[in-house]
Design a protein around this motif. Structure first.
Motif, mmCIF file in Angstrom:
data_model
loop_
_atom_site.group_PDB
_atom_site.id
_atom_site.type_symbol
_atom_site.label_atom_id
_atom_site.label_comp_id
_atom_site.label_asym_id
_atom_site.label_seq_id
_atom_site.Cartn_x
_atom_site.Cartn_y
_atom_site.Cartn_z
ATOM 1 N N LYS A 10 44.659 21.298 31.020
ATOM 2 C CA LYS A 10 44.662 21.579 29.501
ATOM 3 C C LYS A 10 43.416 20.692 28.851
ATOM 4 C CE LYS A 10 49.376 22.334 29.324
ATOM 5 N NZ LYS A 10 50.670 22.104 28.791
ATOM 6 N N LYS A 11 42.157 20.810 29.418
ATOM 7 C CA LYS A 11 41.068 20.328 28.955
ATOM 8 C C LYS A 11 40.210 21.362 28.552
ATOM 9 C CE LYS A 11 41.402 15.936 30.887
ATOM 10 N NZ LYS A 11 40.752 14.708 31.315
ATOM 11 N N LEU A 12 39.100 20.943 27.538
ATOM 12 C CA LEU A 12 38.194 21.914 26.842
ATOM 13 C C LEU A 12 36.742 21.728 27.517
ATOM 14 C CD1 LEU A 12 39.432 21.900 23.133
ATOM 15 C CD2 LEU A 12 40.049 23.743 25.046
ATOM 16 N N ASP A 13 36.568 20.806 28.359
ATOM 17 C CA ASP A 13 35.362 20.452 28.948
ATOM 18 C C ASP A 13 34.798 21.201 30.059
ATOM 19 O OD1 ASP A 13 36.945 19.289 30.724
ATOM 20 O OD2 ASP A 13 36.113 17.259 30.800
ATOM 21 N N LYS A 14 35.652 22.095 30.739
ATOM 22 C CA LYS A 14 35.379 23.023 31.665
ATOM 23 C C LYS A 14 35.496 24.464 31.479
ATOM 24 C CE LYS A 14 35.861 19.185 34.909
ATOM 25 N NZ LYS A 14 36.865 18.495 34.560
ATOM 26 N N PHE A 15 34.761 25.514 31.862
ATOM 27 C CA PHE A 15 35.212 26.673 32.173
ATOM 28 C C PHE A 15 35.728 27.058 33.733
ATOM 29 C CE2 PHE A 15 32.339 29.335 29.018
ATOM 30 C CZ PHE A 15 32.788 28.173 27.909
ATOM 31 N N VAL A 16 36.676 27.710 33.971
ATOM 32 C CA VAL A 16 37.200 27.763 35.363
ATOM 33 C C VAL A 16 36.794 29.447 35.538
ATOM 34 C CG1 VAL A 16 39.004 27.848 36.881
ATOM 35 C CG2 VAL A 16 38.901 25.942 35.017
ATOM 36 N N VAL A 17 36.312 29.741 36.440
ATOM 37 C CA VAL A 17 36.144 31.016 36.787
ATOM 38 C C VAL A 17 36.513 31.384 38.419
ATOM 39 C CG1 VAL A 17 34.266 32.807 37.401
ATOM 40 C CG2 VAL A 17 33.778 31.088 35.752
ATOM 41 N N SER A 18 37.329 32.331 38.572
ATOM 42 C CA SER A 18 38.004 32.697 39.809
ATOM 43 C C SER A 18 37.449 34.113 39.915
ATOM 44 C CB SER A 18 39.447 32.693 39.952
ATOM 45 O OG SER A 18 39.864 31.382 39.571
ATOM 46 N N SER A 19 37.154 34.449 41.540
ATOM 47 C CA SER A 19 36.741 35.644 41.689
ATOM 48 C C SER A 19 37.143 36.102 43.108
ATOM 49 C CB SER A 19 35.135 35.673 41.588
ATOM 50 O OG SER A 19 34.492 34.838 42.428
ATOM 51 N N VAL A 20 37.126 37.519 43.309
ATOM 52 C CA VAL A 20 37.385 38.154 44.571
ATOM 53 C C VAL A 20 36.227 39.348 44.697
ATOM 54 C CG1 VAL A 20 39.952 37.307 44.576
ATOM 55 C CG2 VAL A 20 39.045 39.539 43.648
ATOM 56 N N TYR A 21 36.268 39.974 45.882
ATOM 57 C CA TYR A 21 35.535 41.048 45.984
ATOM 58 C C TYR A 21 36.526 42.427 45.818
ATOM 59 C CZ TYR A 21 32.082 38.457 48.716
ATOM 60 O OH TYR A 21 31.262 37.637 48.979
ATOM 61 N N GLY A 22 35.876 43.505 45.116
ATOM 62 C CA GLY A 22 36.853 44.489 44.798
ATOM 63 C C GLY A 22 37.372 44.418 43.450
ATOM 64 N N ALA A 109 34.257 42.309 35.285
ATOM 65 C CA ALA A 109 33.953 42.767 36.363
ATOM 66 C C ALA A 109 32.425 42.766 36.513
ATOM 67 C CB ALA A 109 34.556 44.012 36.348
ATOM 68 N N ILE A 110 31.777 42.895 37.822
ATOM 69 C CA ILE A 110 30.268 42.826 37.959
ATOM 70 C C ILE A 110 29.998 44.300 38.712
ATOM 71 C CG2 ILE A 110 28.342 41.843 38.780
ATOM 72 C CD1 ILE A 110 29.415 39.166 38.224
ATOM 73 N N ALA A 111 29.223 44.820 38.245
ATOM 74 C CA ALA A 111 28.863 46.195 38.877
ATOM 75 C C ALA A 111 27.522 46.340 38.682
ATOM 76 C CB ALA A 111 29.946 47.554 38.253
ATOM 77 N N GLU A 112 26.985 46.756 39.793
ATOM 78 C CA GLU A 112 25.366 46.842 39.841
ATOM 79 C C GLU A 112 24.762 45.820 39.315
ATOM 80 O OE1 GLU A 112 24.582 50.823 38.657
ATOM 81 O OE2 GLU A 112 25.968 51.627 39.936
ATOM 82 N N GLY A 113 25.013 44.587 39.409
ATOM 83 C CA GLY A 113 24.345 43.341 38.768
ATOM 84 C C GLY A 113 24.676 43.151 37.390
ATOM 85 N N LYS A 114 25.539 44.019 36.781
ATOM 86 C CA LYS A 114 25.826 43.748 35.312
ATOM 87 C C LYS A 114 27.433 43.239 35.005
ATOM 88 C CE LYS A 114 25.689 45.804 30.772
ATOM 89 N NZ LYS A 114 25.571 46.869 30.036
ATOM 90 N N VAL A 115 27.418 42.347 34.104
ATOM 91 C CA VAL A 115 28.882 41.883 33.974
ATOM 92 C C VAL A 115 29.381 42.550 32.914
ATOM 93 C CG1 VAL A 115 29.983 39.846 33.047
ATOM 94 C CG2 VAL A 115 28.267 39.545 34.366
ATOM 95 N N TRP A 116 30.605 43.149 33.167
ATOM 96 C CA TRP A 116 31.401 43.977 32.269
ATOM 97 C C TRP A 116 32.643 43.262 31.692
ATOM 98 C CZ3 TRP A 116 29.568 48.663 30.856
ATOM 99 C CH2 TRP A 116 28.400 49.317 31.656
ATOM 100 N N LEU A 117 32.837 43.314 30.335
ATOM 101 C CA LEU A 117 33.968 42.527 29.809
ATOM 102 C C LEU A 117 35.158 43.617 29.835
ATOM 103 C CD1 LEU A 117 35.578 40.250 28.000
ATOM 104 C CD2 LEU A 117 34.485 41.531 25.759
ATOM 105 N N LEU A 118 36.174 43.262 30.348
ATOM 106 C CA LEU A 118 37.440 44.244 30.527
ATOM 107 C C LEU A 118 38.164 43.919 29.338
ATOM 108 C CD1 LEU A 118 37.630 44.133 34.259
ATOM 109 C CD2 LEU A 118 36.430 45.688 32.739
ATOM 110 N N GLN A 119 38.646 42.793 29.085
ATOM 111 C CA GLN A 119 39.614 42.015 28.100
ATOM 112 C C GLN A 119 39.354 40.691 27.891
ATOM 113 O OE1 GLN A 119 43.393 43.292 28.890
ATOM 114 N NE2 GLN A 119 44.033 41.585 30.208
ATOM 115 N N THR A 120 39.902 40.209 26.735
ATOM 116 C CA THR A 120 39.785 38.721 26.471
ATOM 117 C C THR A 120 41.150 38.560 25.403
ATOM 118 O OG1 THR A 120 38.756 36.867 25.765
ATOM 119 C CG2 THR A 120 38.411 38.592 24.321
ATOM 120 N N ARG A 121 41.697 37.475 25.797
ATOM 121 C CA ARG A 121 43.044 37.111 25.026
ATOM 122 C C ARG A 121 42.979 35.541 24.759
ATOM 123 N NH1 ARG A 121 45.044 39.592 29.571
ATOM 124 N NH2 ARG A 121 45.505 38.134 31.097
#
Length: 131
Positions: A10-22, A109-121
């Motif tokens: 519950k802190k604002l000083d970091k972004f947290v990114v989680s990722s998998v393949y596929g 998502a990342i496809a062909e090296g480009k980041v795509w925004l799917l949704q945000t909330r």
């Protein structure tokens, strides 16, 4: 998935990114283990990473259903995101956080090296008073 905060701490000083393949269903459903990256919220500097073995991934099949397939051995132990990916994600997250004026839970998502925004909330675990 990327949070423009640390929703667990519950802190604002970091972004947290989680990722998998596929496809991301493996991450959001909890079926697959994900790599995690913590970025400084001010400049995007990588603060910490947790790279896990990724033996399987989900891939969308011809009928639209997800199938579990093995990850190539060379990729299984490697980070699922590189420096350029993390930089692009940070820039996207920073812009969305500023535009919406509150922490965001972002699917991408990342496809062909480009980041795509799917949704945000909005992140719902952070009190409005912290912002």
């Amino acid at each position: 998935v990327m949070f423009t905060c640390d929703p667990i701490a519950k802190k604002l000083d970091k972004f947290v990114v989680s990722s998998v393949y596929g496809v991301g269903e493996g991450l959001v459903s909890g079926v697959l283990n994900a790599d995690s990256f913590w970025l400084d919220a001010q400049d995007g500097k990588l603060l910490q990473e947790d790279i896990v073995p990724k033996e399987q991934m989900l891939k969308k099949g011809p009928a639209g259903h997800c199938a579990t397939i093995p990850v190539e051995k060379a990729l299984a132990e490697a980070p699922s995101l590189n420096h350029n990916n993390l930089k692009a994600l940070f820039e996207l997250g920073k812009k969305l956080h500023q535009d919406y004026r509150r922490p965001q839970d972002i699917e991408w998502a990342i496809a062909e090296g480009k980041v795509w925004l799917l949704q945000t909330r909005p992140v719902t675990t952070i009190d409005q008073d912290l912002q």
